[in-house]
Design an enzyme around this catalytic site. Structure first.
Site, mmCIF file in Angstrom:
data_model
loop_
_atom_site.group_PDB
_atom_site.id
_atom_site.type_symbol
_atom_site.label_atom_id
_atom_site.label_comp_id
_atom_site.label_asym_id
_atom_site.label_seq_id
_atom_site.Cartn_x
_atom_site.Cartn_y
_atom_site.Cartn_z
ATOM 1 N N GLY A 226 0.836 -1.194 0.000
ATOM 2 C CA GLY A 226 0.000 0.000 0.000
ATOM 3 C C GLY A 226 0.870 1.244 0.000
ATOM 4 O O GLY A 226 2.041 1.200 -0.366
ATOM 5 N N THR A 228 3.048 4.594 1.246
ATOM 6 C CA THR A 228 4.154 4.777 2.190
ATOM 7 C C THR A 228 3.651 5.305 3.528
ATOM 8 O O THR A 228 4.109 4.884 4.597
ATOM 9 C CB THR A 228 5.207 5.716 1.570
ATOM 10 O OG1 THR A 228 5.734 5.054 0.412
ATOM 11 C CG2 THR A 228 6.333 6.025 2.536
ATOM 12 N N THR A 230 0.711 4.875 4.923
ATOM 13 C CA THR A 230 0.055 3.770 5.658
ATOM 14 C C THR A 230 1.122 2.811 6.190
ATOM 15 O O THR A 230 0.999 2.303 7.312
ATOM 16 C CB THR A 230 -0.925 2.999 4.740
ATOM 17 O OG1 THR A 230 -1.673 3.939 3.975
ATOM 18 C CG2 THR A 230 -1.877 2.142 5.526
ATOM 19 N N GLU A 248 5.523 -3.351 1.205
ATOM 20 C CA GLU A 248 5.720 -2.983 -0.208
ATOM 21 C C GLU A 248 4.980 -1.671 -0.415
ATOM 22 O O GLU A 248 3.753 -1.652 -0.425
ATOM 23 C CB GLU A 248 5.142 -4.073 -1.121
ATOM 24 C CG GLU A 248 5.765 -5.445 -0.943
ATOM 25 C CD GLU A 248 7.226 -5.479 -1.334
ATOM 26 O OE1 GLU A 248 7.650 -4.624 -2.118
ATOM 27 O OE2 GLU A 248 7.941 -6.352 -0.825
ATOM 28 N N CYS A 282 2.268 0.174 -9.114
ATOM 29 C CA CYS A 282 3.392 0.721 -8.351
ATOM 30 C C CYS A 282 4.685 0.706 -9.176
ATOM 31 O O CYS A 282 5.631 1.410 -8.859
ATOM 32 C CB CYS A 282 3.576 -0.073 -7.073
ATOM 33 S SG CYS A 282 3.716 -1.839 -7.386
ATOM 34 N N GLU A 461 9.298 -9.726 -1.537
ATOM 35 C CA GLU A 461 8.352 -10.800 -1.806
ATOM 36 C C GLU A 461 8.910 -11.649 -2.947
ATOM 37 O O GLU A 461 9.944 -11.331 -3.514
ATOM 38 C CB GLU A 461 6.994 -10.205 -2.200
ATOM 39 C CG GLU A 461 6.376 -9.357 -1.098
ATOM 40 C CD GLU A 461 4.972 -8.889 -1.425
ATOM 41 O OE1 GLU A 461 4.753 -8.414 -2.548
ATOM 42 O OE2 GLU A 461 4.099 -9.002 -0.550
HETATM 43 P P1 NDP Z 1 -3.311 2.353 1.195
HETATM 44 O O1 NDP Z 1 -2.043 2.438 1.930
HETATM 45 O O2 NDP Z 1 -4.318 3.424 1.375
HETATM 46 O O3 NDP Z 1 -4.084 1.000 1.530
HETATM 47 C C1 NDP Z 1 -3.521 -0.285 1.371
HETATM 48 C C2 NDP Z 1 -4.301 -1.263 2.225
HETATM 49 O O4 NDP Z 1 -4.083 -0.953 3.600
HETATM 50 C C3 NDP Z 1 -5.815 -1.189 2.021
HETATM 51 O O5 NDP Z 1 -6.365 -2.470 2.189
HETATM 52 C C4 NDP Z 1 -6.234 -0.269 3.146
HETATM 53 O O6 NDP Z 1 -7.582 -0.380 3.470
HETATM 54 C C5 NDP Z 1 -5.322 -0.743 4.258
HETATM 55 N N1 NDP Z 1 -5.104 0.187 5.365
HETATM 56 C C6 NDP Z 1 -5.283 1.536 5.393
HETATM 57 N N2 NDP Z 1 -4.964 2.012 6.624
HETATM 58 C C7 NDP Z 1 -4.571 0.961 7.373
HETATM 59 C C8 NDP Z 1 -4.116 0.803 8.723
HETATM 60 N N3 NDP Z 1 -4.004 1.823 9.560
HETATM 61 N N4 NDP Z 1 -3.787 -0.425 9.142
HETATM 62 C C9 NDP Z 1 -3.873 -1.493 8.324
HETATM 63 N N5 NDP Z 1 -4.315 -1.417 7.045
HETATM 64 C C10 NDP Z 1 -4.655 -0.206 6.579
HETATM 65 O O7 NDP Z 1 -2.919 2.176 -0.327
HETATM 66 P P2 NDP Z 1 -3.876 2.192 -1.572
HETATM 67 O O8 NDP Z 1 -4.921 1.138 -1.409
HETATM 68 O O9 NDP Z 1 -4.290 3.586 -1.843
HETATM 69 O O10 NDP Z 1 -2.889 1.671 -2.710
HETATM 70 C C11 NDP Z 1 -2.066 2.495 -3.451
HETATM 71 C C12 NDP Z 1 -0.668 2.470 -2.896
HETATM 72 O O11 NDP Z 1 -0.147 1.164 -2.898
HETATM 73 C C13 NDP Z 1 0.296 3.291 -3.729
HETATM 74 O O12 NDP Z 1 1.107 4.063 -2.880
HETATM 75 C C14 NDP Z 1 1.135 2.242 -4.436
HETATM 76 O O13 NDP Z 1 2.417 2.658 -4.796
HETATM 77 C C15 NDP Z 1 1.180 1.182 -3.406
HETATM 78 N N6 NDP Z 1 1.530 -0.076 -4.030
HETATM 79 C C16 NDP Z 1 2.765 -0.608 -3.814
HETATM 80 C C17 NDP Z 1 3.158 -1.780 -4.435
HETATM 81 C C18 NDP Z 1 4.491 -2.398 -4.176
HETATM 82 O O14 NDP Z 1 4.659 -3.567 -4.501
HETATM 83 N N7 NDP Z 1 5.446 -1.711 -3.604
HETATM 84 C C19 NDP Z 1 2.251 -2.471 -5.375
HETATM 85 C C20 NDP Z 1 0.979 -1.823 -5.523
HETATM 86 C C21 NDP Z 1 0.645 -0.666 -4.876
HETATM 87 P P3 NDP Z 1 -8.627 0.663 2.804
HETATM 88 O O15 NDP Z 1 -8.571 0.470 1.350
HETATM 89 O O16 NDP Z 1 -9.925 0.276 3.373
HETATM 90 O O17 NDP Z 1 -8.184 2.021 3.235
#
Ligand code: NDP
Length: 483
Positions: A226, A228, A230, A248, A282, A461
């Site tokens: 997700g 950075t 978060t 990641e 990403c 991973e």
């Molecule tokens: P977020 O960080 O908003 O969310 C990722 C996941 O974490 C979602 O399921 C979200 O739930 C959950 N989440 C949010 N807050 C919390 C918390 N406090 N504790 C635990 N889980 C939580 O990312 P996005 O969904 O917006 O995804 C986009 C991001 O992901 C981009 O920054 C992208 O670069 C990154 N990414 C990185 C990759 C990599 O391999 N490095 C691959 C793909 C994406 P909810 O949706 O309900 O908020």
């Protein structure tokens, strides 16, 4: 309207509170399903179920677990059309993309880790004439898997499959924005005969149910993909509990193009690496650096080809760019285009919100954009936009290209185009990134380590890296000599 349910202890059920969240279809902007608004009570039930299932999952042995994962892969493959349609409706991505990339990759993830389950070995270290050490690789127990909305099933299964293959039980949470294929996955796992409690899938908001997963004391490891920001919250929560964490996170990936590259191949791939899945991958290259002698030719060709990309109904076979995932994300991407202009950039094409006809009139559509004239320090070159927006900038030599490429807080992936192999190796060694693609992009071998450096994450991973993450090493020393 479809009502998505949690999957806990082999049963489909609503959140304990009975509360639901609305799920929007990005192409229409309308609510089309609901999902459970789960919280810590649901997490506690899922963890109890997972703990209870752990001995049975162990007793299946590696071959039994391998067969189970293969069966899940087969079921997803049999249901490919259903999964692909669901993924497209839920995320706004073109149906053809979901059919050819997202869902096949989810199948591959399960197949790959099905074989990893039976091939994973451990090390031994001999102390000549004195003792032998062997290292056991034991499953951790109950682990958490949290994934984002951009490649919903693809990334969710990239975590769940190795976690199960290594012998763990899982509590997983997909993004609240794209829950549909995780729900279908629960059904496939159920139909495959996965023992109750081995895989539990909870739906809901990150800060509520996601946070509860990370906080639960009996979840000993969390694999997260997700943003950075978060990731920081997760790290803060998990560190005092000494949990294993794989993070990641975001990226701001450079695409470095030298004048000696294969122009046509580079152009074809650069269009993909810039705008696949609307730039919501990403690994997309969002900062494009081009050696000066090629710059103008490249710029004109990139703009020409970008304008030709077909933005439209995700269901239409000719569509190349579907809808962005949410109204909020559309606003964020548009905001960055306004910022690009404020920062002195020139938007050479795209960036317009599109209002399509009929049912799609409220969908989250935007045309892909190319921006010129920004410097490295500008926010549009430093912050992750995660949409169909690339910036382009010329460079003079290798040193400048490297300085530009390494000049952000991120370090996930990078792409390099040149026919000069010496230069390619030299640059690859110095680029600050977990992944370097030379004369290609997103060419993936699932055995290779996947992940980023700097603010793009911690841990890797893929292949044995994932199997190692999801196991605890225990060293056993047997003395046999030197008495
Ligand atoms: P977020 O960080 O908003 O969310 C990722 C996941 O974490 C979602 O399921 C979200 O739930 C959950 N989440 C949010 N807050 C919390 C918390 N406090 N504790 C635990 N889980 C939580 O990312 P996005 O969904 O917006 O995804 C986009 C991001 O992901 C981009 O920054 C992208 O670069 C990154 N990414 C990185 C990759 C990599 O391999 N490095 C691959 C793909 C994406 P909810 O949706 O309900 O908020």
């Amino acid at each position: 309207m479809t009502i998505i349910q949690n999957y806990i202890n082999g049963a489909f059920q609503p959140a304990a509170t009975g509360n639901c969240l609305d799920n929007y279809q990005p192409a229409t902007g309308q609510i089309y399903s609901q999902l459970p608004d789960s919280d810590s009570v649901d997490v506690a039930a899922a963890v109890d179920a997972a703990q209870a299932a752990f001995p049975e999952w162990q007793s299946l042995g590696r071959e039994g677990r391998s067969r189970m994962l293969a069966r899940i892969a087969d079921l997803i493959e049999e249901r490919l059309d259903i999964f692909a349609l669901a993924e497209s409706i839920d995320s706004g991505k073109p149906l053809t993309l979901a059919r050819t990339v997202d869902i096949p990759r989810a199948v591959s993830n399960f197949r790959f880790f099905s074989t990893a389950a039976v091939q994973f070995g451990s090390e031994s270290h001999n102390m000549e004439g004195l003792a032998i050490n062997y290292t056991l690789r034991q499953p951790i127990g109950v682990v958490g898997c949290i994934s984002p909305w951009n490649l919903p099933l693809y990334l969710f299964t990239w975590k769940i499959a190795p976690a199960l293959a290594a012998g763990n039980c899982v509590v997983g949470k997909p993004s609240e924005l794209t829950p549909m294929t995780a729900w279908l996955l629960a059904q496939a796992a159920h139909d495959a005969g996965l023992p109750a409690g081995v895989l539990n899938i909870l739906h809901g908001l990150g800060p509520r149910v996601g946070q509860a997963i990370v906080e639960h004391p009996d979840i000993k490891a969390v694999s997260f993909t997700g943003g950075t920001q978060t990731g920081r919250i997760l790290a803060r929560t998990a560190a005092p509990m000494f949990k294993k964490l794989s993070l990641e996170l975001g990226g701001k990936n450079p695409n470095i193009i030298f004048a000696d590259c294969d122009f046509e191949e580079m152009m074809r791939t650069t269009i993909r690496s810039s705008f696949s899945n609307n730039g919501q991958i990403c690994l997309c290259g969002s900062r494009i650096y081009v050696e000066k002698p090629l710059y103008e030719r490249f710029r004109d060709e990139l703009v020409r080809r970008t304008k030709q990309l077909v933005v439209g109904d995700p269901m239409h076979p000719d569509t190349q760019q579907g809808a962005l995932v949410s109204r909020q994300h559309l606003d964020k991407v548009s905001g960055y285009l306004d910022l690009a202009r404020e920062e002195g950039g020139r938007v050479l094409c795209g960036g317009e919100r599109l209002q399509l006809a009929g049912d799609l009139k409220d969908g989250y559509f935007i045309t892909p954009a190319v921006v010129e004239g920004l410097e490295l320090h500008h926010r549009c070159n430093q912050e992750e936009i995660f949409g169909p927006v690339v910036t382009i900038q010329p460079f003079t030599d290798e040193a400048e290209a490297l300085a530009l490429a390494n000049g952000t807080e991120y370090g996930l992936a990078s792409t390099l185009w040149t026919r000069d192999l010496n230069r390619a190796h030299r640059m690859a060694e110095q680029i600050q990134a977990g992944i370097v693609w030379i004369n290609c992009w997103m060419l993936r071998d699932l055995r290779t380590p996947f992940g980023g450096v700097k603010n793009s994450g911690v841990g890797r991973e893929g292949g044995w890296e994932a199997m190692r993450f999801f196991t605890e090493p225990k060293n056993v020393t047997v003395r046999y000599g030197g008495y």
